[in-house]
Design an enzyme around this catalytic site. Structure first.
Site, PDB file in Angstrom:
ATOM      1  N   THR A 154      -0.718   7.578  -1.065  1.00 38.68           N
ATOM      2  CA  THR A 154      -2.034   7.509  -1.719  1.00 38.68           C
ATOM      3  C   THR A 154      -2.938   6.442  -1.087  1.00 38.68           C
ATOM      4  OG1 THR A 154      -1.307   5.812  -3.276  1.00 38.68           O
ATOM      5  CG2 THR A 154      -0.947   8.108  -3.933  1.00 38.68           C
ATOM      6  N   ASP A 185       0.441  -2.422  12.502  1.00 41.92           N
ATOM      7  CA  ASP A 185       0.890  -2.867  11.181  1.00 41.92           C
ATOM      8  C   ASP A 185       1.188  -4.361  11.232  1.00 41.92           C
ATOM      9  OD1 ASP A 185       2.660  -3.526   8.941  1.00 41.92           O
ATOM     10  OD2 ASP A 185       2.590  -1.388   8.535  1.00 41.92           O
ATOM     11  N   ARG A 238       0.847  -1.179   0.000  1.00 36.57           N
ATOM     12  CA  ARG A 238       0.000   0.000   0.000  1.00 36.57           C
ATOM     13  C   ARG A 238       0.881   1.227   0.000  1.00 36.57           C
ATOM     14  NH1 ARG A 238      -4.520   1.121   4.530  1.00 36.57           N
ATOM     15  NH2 ARG A 238      -2.666   1.639   5.716  1.00 36.57           N
TER      16      ARG A 238
HETATM   17  C1  PRP Z   1      -1.244  -4.194   4.746  1.00 33.09           C
HETATM   18  C2  PRP Z   1      -2.113  -5.413   4.982  1.00 33.09           C
HETATM   19  C3  PRP Z   1      -2.995  -5.426   3.762  1.00 33.09           C
HETATM   20  C4  PRP Z   1      -3.177  -3.964   3.482  1.00 33.09           C
HETATM   21  C5  PRP Z   1      -4.538  -3.555   3.949  1.00 33.09           C
HETATM   22  O1  PRP Z   1      -0.231  -4.497   3.872  1.00 33.09           O
HETATM   23  O2  PRP Z   1      -1.393  -6.601   5.159  1.00 33.09           O
HETATM   24  O3  PRP Z   1      -2.436  -6.100   2.654  1.00 33.09           O
HETATM   25  O4  PRP Z   1      -2.176  -3.251   4.209  1.00 33.09           O
HETATM   26  O5  PRP Z   1      -4.781  -2.237   3.655  1.00 33.09           O
HETATM   27  P1  PRP Z   1      -5.886  -1.791   2.586  1.00 33.09           P
HETATM   28  O6  PRP Z   1      -7.119  -2.597   2.890  1.00 33.09           O
HETATM   29  O7  PRP Z   1      -6.064  -0.345   2.882  1.00 33.09           O
HETATM   30  O8  PRP Z   1      -5.361  -2.045   1.218  1.00 33.09           O
HETATM   31  P2  PRP Z   1       0.938  -3.469   3.498  1.00 33.09           P
HETATM   32  O9  PRP Z   1       0.560  -2.716   2.283  1.00 33.09           O
HETATM   33  O10 PRP Z   1       1.289  -2.676   4.720  1.00 33.09           O
HETATM   34  O11 PRP Z   1       2.111  -4.421   3.064  1.00 33.09           O
HETATM   35  P3  PRP Z   1       2.882  -5.542   3.896  1.00 33.09           P
HETATM   36  O12 PRP Z   1       1.921  -6.697   4.093  1.00 33.09           O
HETATM   37  O13 PRP Z   1       4.002  -5.883   2.971  1.00 33.09           O
HETATM   38  O14 PRP Z   1       3.346  -4.965   5.202  1.00 33.09           O
HETATM   39  N1  URA Z   2      -2.428  -2.519   7.252  1.00 34.86           N
HETATM   40  C1  URA Z   2      -2.056  -2.929   8.489  1.00 34.86           C
HETATM   41  O1  URA Z   2      -1.115  -3.711   8.647  1.00 34.86           O
HETATM   42  N2  URA Z   2      -2.736  -2.443   9.545  1.00 34.86           N
HETATM   43  C2  URA Z   2      -3.762  -1.595   9.422  1.00 34.86           C
HETATM   44  O2  URA Z   2      -4.356  -1.207  10.449  1.00 34.86           O
HETATM   45  C3  URA Z   2      -4.127  -1.178   8.127  1.00 34.86           C
HETATM   46  C4  URA Z   2      -3.451  -1.664   7.061  1.00 34.86           C
END
Ligand code: PRP
Ligand code: URA
Length: 209
Positions: free
Chosen positions: A108, A200, A104
């Site tokens: 944005t 996170d 993500r």
């Molecule tokens: C986090 C989580 C989801 C996403 C959710 O991943 O594991 O994939 O955010 O957010 P959204 O519903 O707003 O899209 P992140 O993008 O932080 O990547 P990561 O798993 O590599 O830490």
């Molecule tokens: N991704 C995460 O890991 N945690 C949140 O709360 C939202 C997005």
């Protein structure tokens, strides 16, 4: 409209409390996510069709049951979805595993696709997309879109914690996809984090920051 199921099994809810706790360290966090993923897999497979079979026991013939119907496939959204894969495979060891890599964009909040590798026969499989967090829903919507584009037609979404905004986004974009959760939380904050959530998920699973 896809349905939303929140698993209220006491073990899932109890372990989720430890997962949410900010004092829970990486090792324990990882173990708990793994355990909850197994428990959720138990619940999500409740409606799998069965067929009648006969099996020879040491002392007779038993009329028994075996799982029938479509084979299963798991699709974790990288990275955090990886933390739930082993827990599910403990119960469904024959499932194939595909991967969709999305992150993500912190500015944005839009998902950016960087990796897709799927089993060849995804159109013949019932797929479970896995991600602990359903926040804005952008990642799940995009991952499901990536699967459908490649022929998938039977998809479920399994997340630990969701915000109402994320559920709504998935329901709007993919009305055929049911959503399975351990908890539906209150809202998103202005950085797109689920409140109260668990922070996170990827960072807590892998010990990054
Ligand atoms: C986090 C989580 C989801 C996403 C959710 O991943 O594991 O994939 O955010 O957010 P959204 O519903 O707003 O899209 P992140 O993008 O932080 O990547 P990561 O798993 O590599 O830490
Ligand atoms: N991704 C995460 O890991 N945690 C949140 O709360 C939202 C997005």
């Amino acid at each position: 409209m896809g349905k939303v199921y929140v698993f209220d099994h006491p073990l899932i809810q109890h372990k989720l409390t430890y997962i949410r706790n900010k004092e829970t360290g990486t090792k324990e966090f990882r173990e708990l996510i793994d355990e909850v993923a197994s428990l959720m897999a138990f619940e999500i497979t409740r409606d799998l069709p069965l067929k009648d079979v006969e099996v020879e026991t040491p002392v007779g013939i038993a009329r028994s049951k075996m799982i029938a119907g479509k084979k299963l496939g798991l699709v974790p959204i990288l990275r955090a979805g990886l933390g739930m894969v082993d827990g599910i495979l403990k119960l469904i060891p024959a499932a194939k595993v595909g991967h969709v890599g999305l992150y993500r964009d912190p500015e944005t909040l839009k998902p950016v696709e960087y990796y897709v590798k799927l089993p060849k026969d995804i159109e013949e499989r019932e797929l479970i997309v896995i991600d602990p967090m359903l926040a804005t829903g952008g990642s799940a919507v995009e991952a499901i879109h990536a699967l459908k584009k490649r022929g998938a037609n039977h998809i479920k979404l399994m997340c630990l914690v969701a915000a109402p905004e994320g559920v709504e986004a998935v329901q709007k974009a993919h009305s055929d996809v049911d959503i399975y959760l351990a908890a539906m939380d209150d809202k998103l904050n202005d950085k797109g984090y689920i409140i109260p959530g668990l922070g996170d998920a990827g960072d807590r699973l892998f010990g990054t920051k």
